[in-house]
Motif scaffolding. Structure first.
Motif, mmCIF file in Angstrom:
data_model
loop_
_atom_site.group_PDB
_atom_site.id
_atom_site.type_symbol
_atom_site.label_atom_id
_atom_site.label_comp_id
_atom_site.label_asym_id
_atom_site.label_seq_id
_atom_site.Cartn_x
_atom_site.Cartn_y
_atom_site.Cartn_z
ATOM 1 N N CYS A 151 0.594 -1.260 0.003
ATOM 2 C CA CYS A 151 -0.030 0.035 0.088
ATOM 3 C C CYS A 151 0.810 1.187 0.054
ATOM 4 N N SER A 152 1.991 1.254 0.798
ATOM 5 C CA SER A 152 2.661 2.183 0.931
ATOM 6 C C SER A 152 3.554 2.462 -0.521
ATOM 7 N N SER A 153 3.828 1.490 -0.816
ATOM 8 C CA SER A 153 4.486 1.491 -2.434
ATOM 9 C C SER A 153 3.634 2.075 -3.349
ATOM 10 N N CYS A 154 2.468 1.644 -3.264
ATOM 11 C CA CYS A 154 1.386 2.087 -4.412
ATOM 12 C C CYS A 154 1.321 3.586 -4.106
ATOM 13 N N GLY A 155 1.207 4.117 -2.911
ATOM 14 C CA GLY A 155 1.025 5.761 -2.670
ATOM 15 C C GLY A 155 1.922 6.223 -3.166
ATOM 16 N N MET A 156 3.337 5.850 -2.853
ATOM 17 C CA MET A 156 4.684 6.379 -3.272
ATOM 18 C C MET A 156 4.702 6.646 -5.027
ATOM 19 N N PHE A 157 4.324 5.667 -5.411
ATOM 20 C CA PHE A 157 4.335 5.488 -6.881
ATOM 21 C C PHE A 157 3.288 6.647 -7.593
ATOM 22 N N LYS A 158 2.110 6.574 -6.742
ATOM 23 C CA LYS A 158 1.144 7.335 -7.191
ATOM 24 C C LYS A 158 1.569 8.815 -7.096
ATOM 25 N N SER A 159 2.134 8.903 -6.024
ATOM 26 C CA SER A 159 2.684 10.391 -5.823
ATOM 27 C C SER A 159 3.604 10.820 -6.769
ATOM 28 N N ILE A 160 4.713 9.922 -7.068
ATOM 29 C CA ILE A 160 5.611 10.120 -8.231
ATOM 30 C C ILE A 160 4.767 10.535 -9.363
ATOM 31 N N ARG A 161 4.133 9.733 -9.685
ATOM 32 C CA ARG A 161 3.236 9.983 -11.198
ATOM 33 C C ARG A 161 2.634 11.123 -11.160
ATOM 34 N N GLU A 162 1.797 11.512 -9.970
ATOM 35 C CA GLU A 162 1.145 12.860 -10.037
ATOM 36 C C GLU A 162 2.060 14.132 -9.676
ATOM 37 N N SER A 163 3.309 13.938 -9.466
ATOM 38 C CA SER A 163 4.404 15.037 -9.615
ATOM 39 C C SER A 163 4.769 15.172 -10.887
ATOM 40 N N ALA A 164 4.995 13.945 -11.829
ATOM 41 C CA ALA A 164 5.370 14.027 -13.188
ATOM 42 C C ALA A 164 4.316 14.794 -13.839
ATOM 43 N N ARG A 165 3.157 14.290 -13.683
ATOM 44 C CA ARG A 165 1.862 14.821 -14.476
ATOM 45 C C ARG A 165 1.813 16.448 -14.311
ATOM 46 N N LEU A 166 1.966 16.896 -13.005
ATOM 47 C CA LEU A 166 1.724 18.156 -12.757
ATOM 48 C C LEU A 166 2.973 19.138 -13.195
ATOM 49 N N ALA A 167 4.184 18.245 -13.495
ATOM 50 C CA ALA A 167 5.257 18.942 -14.150
ATOM 51 C C ALA A 167 4.820 19.271 -15.747
ATOM 52 N N ARG A 168 4.562 18.193 -16.233
ATOM 53 C CA ARG A 168 4.209 18.310 -17.643
ATOM 54 C C ARG A 168 3.107 19.394 -18.079
ATOM 55 N N GLU A 169 2.118 19.289 -17.224
ATOM 56 C CA GLU A 169 1.004 20.213 -17.227
ATOM 57 C C GLU A 169 1.385 21.634 -16.935
ATOM 58 N N ARG A 170 2.340 21.777 -16.289
ATOM 59 C CA ARG A 170 2.706 23.342 -15.609
ATOM 60 C C ARG A 170 2.970 24.163 -16.874
ATOM 61 N N GLU A 171 2.479 25.332 -16.800
ATOM 62 C CA GLU A 171 2.878 26.346 -17.833
ATOM 63 C C GLU A 171 4.396 26.615 -17.734
ATOM 64 N N ILE A 172 5.229 26.661 -18.717
ATOM 65 C CA ILE A 172 6.460 27.160 -18.774
ATOM 66 C C ILE A 172 6.271 28.550 -19.315
ATOM 67 N N MET A 173 6.850 29.740 -18.560
ATOM 68 C CA MET A 173 6.757 31.081 -19.009
ATOM 69 C C MET A 173 7.744 31.209 -19.968
ATOM 70 N N GLU A 174 7.656 32.076 -20.833
ATOM 71 C CA GLU A 174 8.656 32.403 -21.821
ATOM 72 C C GLU A 174 9.848 33.293 -21.008
ATOM 73 N N THR A 175 10.993 33.449 -21.498
ATOM 74 C CA THR A 175 12.084 34.066 -20.923
ATOM 75 C C THR A 175 11.767 35.562 -21.364
ATOM 76 N N PRO A 176 11.667 36.563 -20.641
ATOM 77 C CA PRO A 176 11.644 37.912 -21.239
ATOM 78 C C PRO A 176 12.833 38.399 -21.936
#
Length: 305
Positions: free
Chosen positions: A21-46
């Motif tokens: 259960c702990s591993s499932c939660g850990m992997f779920k957290s990792i996958r969620e962090s990766a998903r958020l990173a992919r969906e995060r809007e990267i702002m252009e360099t001024p």
């Protein structure tokens, strides 16, 4: 022993279940962090021309949201050089090294303090005027990423190497504001060897002192050498500014500054006279590079999980 075995087996199975259960939660957290990173809007360099304005906005945001501000001042001194019309050069160099050692042992102006953001007026932190800055550039945190086609297959070049391209990872912006220009010139000697020379042209002293602070009181500086008047007399000195710069790191997404450092590089030329046992040294000139760095670090409230 036989009665205990089922209990031990049950405990082991429970441990395995909990670990799963702990591993499932850990992997779920990792996958969620990766998903958020992919969906995060990267702002252009001024654009370079807008960097001062971006800095000013982040400074204002930090003033309003920061919990704490830390200021640290430090100095570094380069190896001194000596010029004299009389006297032994080796002895003069040793005397100059002694002066450098004294300067560093006294840690001139070195300090560290914590301030409330409301006390920012008692620091070097102020809004920048683009007209005062000689040049400015920005950098981002990047990583090389393999390129793929529309089917998700890696693209390779003619030699079979996977094609990569830089990808911006976050909205952290690193900016350097320079208060000097460089004149680069390449010359060729009689043997055909090329040599590049770089001449620095610092901004006006008034501009540098506006952002990097006023010079130290000369009378107080000279008085600091009173302890060696029996050997060396520092009569006077001049200061020439060099490649002074401001380096800032901030979060564009939240208009927050993580850190700002003011690097004030100078060449100090001092007129020194030997006294007492060193009177035979006569007068000589000591030149050394001095760098004063003032660093500011902002601390913000931890974000809620």
């Amino acid at each position: 022993m036989k009665k205990r075995f089922p209990k031990l087996l049950a405990l082991a199975l429970c441990a395995v279940l909990l670990l799963g259960c702990s591993s499932c939660g850990m992997f779920k957290s990792i996958r969620e962090s990766a998903r958020l990173a992919r969906e995060r809007e990267i702002m252009e360099t001024p654009a370079d021309a807008d960097l001062a304005s971006v800095y000013n906005e982040a400074l204002q945001g930090s003033r309003q949201k920061a919990e704490k501000l830390t200021e640290k001042i430090s100095y570094s001194v380069g190896r001194p050089s000596v010029e004299s019309e009389n006297g032994n050069v080796d002895i003069l160099s040793a005397a100059a090294d002694t002066l450098k050692k004294m300067i560093m042992e006294s840690a001139p102006g070195g300090s560290e303090r914590e301030l409330a953001p409301g006390e920012i007026g008692d620091t070097l932190l102020k809004e920048l005027s683009g007209a005062d800055i000689s040049s400015m550039t920005a950098g981002r945190n990047e990583a090389m990423e393999n390129q793929t086609d529309e089917n998700g297959k890696e693209i390779t070049d003619e030699e079979g190497n996977v094609v990569t391209a830089p990808v911006t990872l976050d909205n952290i912006l690193r900016t350097e504001f320079r208060f000097y220009t460089e004149d680069k010139k390449t010359e060729t000697d009689e043997n055909g060897n090329e040599k590049e020379t770089v001449t620095l042209h610092p901004a006006d002293a008034a501009v540098i002192e506006t952002y990097f602070g006023a010079p130290a009181d000369k009378a107080a500086v000279l008085a600091g050498f009173d302890s060696v008047k029996g050997y060396l007399q520092v009569n006077d000195y001049t200061v020439e500014y060099k490649d002074c710069r401001i380096n800032a790191t901030g979060d564009m997404e939240n208009d927050e500054l993580e850190s700002v450092s003011f690097v004030k590089n100078m060449t100090v030329t001092a007129n020194v006279t030997g006294t007492g046992a060193f009177a035979h040294l006569g007068s000589f000139t000591v030149t050394l590079d001095v760098s004063k760095t003032t660093e500011y670090s902002f601390t913000f409230h931890a974000a809620a999980e």
